[in-house]
Enzyme design. Structure first.
Site, PDB file in Angstrom:
ATOM      1  N   ARG A 185     -48.076   5.660  21.841  1.00 16.21           N
ATOM      2  CA  ARG A 185     -47.661   4.606  20.925  1.00 16.21           C
ATOM      3  C   ARG A 185     -47.857   3.230  21.536  1.00 16.21           C
ATOM      4  NH1 ARG A 185     -44.194   7.670  17.489  1.00 16.21           N
ATOM      5  NH2 ARG A 185     -43.493   6.502  15.702  1.00 16.21           N
ATOM      6  N   ARG A 245     -32.776  11.084   7.975  1.00 18.36           N
ATOM      7  CA  ARG A 245     -33.123  10.323   9.186  1.00 18.36           C
ATOM      8  C   ARG A 245     -32.559   8.910   9.088  1.00 18.36           C
ATOM      9  NH1 ARG A 245     -39.223  11.195  11.388  1.00 18.36           N
ATOM     10  NH2 ARG A 245     -38.812   9.033  12.040  1.00 18.36           N
ATOM     11  N   ARG A 289     -40.058  -0.867  12.009  1.00 20.15           N
ATOM     12  CA  ARG A 289     -40.967   0.117  12.613  1.00 20.15           C
ATOM     13  C   ARG A 289     -42.418  -0.266  12.347  1.00 20.15           C
ATOM     14  NH1 ARG A 289     -38.480   4.995   9.705  1.00 20.15           N
ATOM     15  NH2 ARG A 289     -40.183   6.271  10.477  1.00 20.15           N
TER      16      ARG A 289
HETATM   17  P1  ADP Z   1     -42.547   7.928  12.616  1.00 19.62           P
HETATM   18  O1  ADP Z   1     -43.971   8.073  13.039  1.00 19.62           O
HETATM   19  O2  ADP Z   1     -42.272   8.369  11.235  1.00 19.62           O
HETATM   20  O3  ADP Z   1     -41.968   6.574  12.900  1.00 19.62           O
HETATM   21  P2  ADP Z   1     -41.588   9.604  14.876  1.00 19.62           P
HETATM   22  O4  ADP Z   1     -40.776  10.813  14.636  1.00 19.62           O
HETATM   23  O5  ADP Z   1     -42.946   9.782  15.478  1.00 19.62           O
HETATM   24  O6  ADP Z   1     -41.646   8.902  13.464  1.00 19.62           O
HETATM   25  O7  ADP Z   1     -40.785   8.586  15.817  1.00 19.62           O
HETATM   26  C1  ADP Z   1     -39.477   8.136  15.525  1.00 19.62           C
HETATM   27  C2  ADP Z   1     -39.004   7.112  16.552  1.00 19.62           C
HETATM   28  O8  ADP Z   1     -38.941   7.737  17.858  1.00 19.62           O
HETATM   29  C3  ADP Z   1     -39.907   5.903  16.765  1.00 19.62           C
HETATM   30  O9  ADP Z   1     -39.632   4.877  15.840  1.00 19.62           O
HETATM   31  C4  ADP Z   1     -39.553   5.494  18.205  1.00 19.62           C
HETATM   32  O10 ADP Z   1     -38.346   4.782  18.265  1.00 19.62           O
HETATM   33  C5  ADP Z   1     -39.321   6.821  18.893  1.00 19.62           C
HETATM   34  N1  ADP Z   1     -40.576   7.328  19.531  1.00 19.62           N
HETATM   35  C6  ADP Z   1     -41.290   8.429  19.152  1.00 19.62           C
HETATM   36  N2  ADP Z   1     -42.390   8.585  19.919  1.00 19.62           N
HETATM   37  C7  ADP Z   1     -42.377   7.547  20.802  1.00 19.62           C
HETATM   38  C8  ADP Z   1     -43.254   7.104  21.842  1.00 19.62           C
HETATM   39  N3  ADP Z   1     -44.390   7.777  22.133  1.00 19.62           N
HETATM   40  N4  ADP Z   1     -42.929   5.978  22.541  1.00 19.62           N
HETATM   41  C9  ADP Z   1     -41.819   5.300  22.277  1.00 19.62           C
HETATM   42  N5  ADP Z   1     -40.949   5.630  21.310  1.00 19.62           N
HETATM   43  C10 ADP Z   1     -41.216   6.740  20.567  1.00 19.62           C
END
Ligand code: ADP
Length: 190
Positions: free
Chosen positions: A89, A134, A145
């Site tokens: 990310r 969620r 986000r």
């Molecule tokens: P979405 O893609 O719908 O936002 P995710 O389930 O992938 O949902 O992620 C939810 C939250 O978890 C993100 O908004 C972030 O806060 C955290 N998160 C997930 N993956 C990462 C990552 N690789 N690095 C940092 N934070 C993460």
């Protein structure tokens, strides 16, 4: 080994399409969001940190998430490959993933970028919020986000472009039609 990064803004369908990729290509799913949500349920220190950030629409620190990934990769054996969902990310996470895989004699083979416009993302996430429970699927957090995605995550696209493995995928329309486009891109690798 076939290592796939499924990429896109929040609500672009990464989780949904990951399920189909797993079924059809027999890959192991690693979703950092799912891992963090499990920690939140378990009430661990990591879960507490993650909840405070996720509820604000912010990212968990790179060092923390990279450590989680490293541990997870060490638990895998006998897999055909991995689908990375929600990771990397940030550009630093992308570089760390490359290092981790290279040290295991592997690399990311393809990056699939699900393209969906902002209005549709917000619409989908608000709808999901009505059933998912969620805490981050509310308008204020969704907008945050998307902002975080644009600023911190979108630059990952250029990283994979320069790796020569970037594949944009039209992420709107029927779920099956989107999957067909993905399957075609993955199949073309073999
Ligand atoms: P979405 O893609 O719908 O936002 P995710 O389930 O992938 O949902 O992620 C939810 C939250 O978890 C993100 O908004 C972030 O806060 C955290 N998160 C997930 N993956 C990462 C990552 N690789 N690095 C940092 N934070 C993460």
């Amino acid at each position: 080994m076939l290592n796939v990064v499924i990429f896109g803004p929040p609500g672009s369908g990464k989780g949904t399409q990951s399920e189909r990729i797993i079924e059809n290509f027999g890959l192991t799913h690693i979703s950092t969001g799912d891992i963090l949500r499990k920690e939140i349920c378990a009430g661990s220190d990591l879960g507490k940190l993650a909840k405070s950030l996720i509820d604000k629409g912010q990212l968990v620190p790179d060092e923390t998430i990279i450590e989680i990934l490293e541990k997870k990769l060490d638990t895998l054996n006998n897999t055909k490959g991995v689908i990375f969902d929600g990771f990397p990310r940030t550009v630093d996470q992308a570089a760390a993933l490359k290092k981790m895989l290279n040290s295991r004699g592997q690399d990311v083979n393809i990056m699939l970028n699900l393209e969906v416009d902002r209005e549709e993302l917000i619409d989908r996430l608000l709808k999901r919020g009505q059933v998912s429970g969620r805490s981050d699927d509310n308008l204020e957090t969704i907008e945050q986000r998307i902002k975080v995605y644009e600023k911190q995550t979108a630059p990952v696209i250029d990283f994979y472009k320069s790796e020569g493995i970037y594949h944009p995928i039209k992420g709107t329309g029927e779920i099956d039609a989107i999957f067909s486009r993905i399957a075609e891109a993955i199949s073309a690798l073999a």
